[in-house]
Design an enzyme around this catalytic site. Sequence first.
Site, PDB file in Angstrom:
ATOM      1  CB  VAL A 195       9.183  37.064   2.000  1.00  0.00           C
ATOM      2  CG1 VAL A 195       8.189  37.013   0.853  1.00  0.00           C
ATOM      3  CG2 VAL A 195       8.493  36.709   3.319  1.00  0.00           C
TER       4      VAL A 195
ATOM      5  CB  ALA B 162      10.719  31.976   0.419  1.00  0.00           C
ATOM      6  CD  GLU B 163       7.623  35.931  -5.253  1.00  0.00           C
ATOM      7  OE1 GLU B 163       7.060  36.096  -6.353  1.00  0.00           O
ATOM      8  OE2 GLU B 163       7.305  36.547  -4.226  1.00  0.00           O
ATOM      9  CB  SER B 164      14.724  34.224  -5.178  1.00  0.00           C
ATOM     10  OG  SER B 164      14.515  35.612  -5.059  1.00  0.00           O
TER      11      SER B 164
END
Length: 140
Positions: free
Chosen positions: A59, A62-64
């Site tokens: 996660v 993904a957010e990065s």
Amino acid sequence: MNDHKEKILNICNASSKNTLMETLEIEYVDVGADFLVGRMPVNPRVHQPDGVLHGGAMVALAESVGSAASYIFLDAQQFIVRGIEISANHVKSIVSGYVFAKATFIHKGRTTQLWDIKITNEADQLISVCKLTTIALPRE
């Protein structure tokens, strides 16, 4: 295009210094007209206790990548970008190698953006599917 691509990747990678991205060894490796790809090594530093890649690390990857893509495809001089919601479905385990996160737009609004982020292994097998919503706020 290759010079432009290399410049964008260098800026993204330089912005990771002294951040979570550096801690997780996330590296931005490809960019195109509507996508950004980052990779992260899978090793004991990102394992959960039973020796497989921790979902939280996926996660974070993904957010990065999604947030960095927002900076690339929006006017970063006028806006700051924040993730406001993320969801993930982990579909396959991995214990070593690299995972790759490819962020592509689902919706590119003036205020909110919706990203589809697929995480795959080196054999291009799906590991996780994430959806990220970002918000672009005016710089003051």
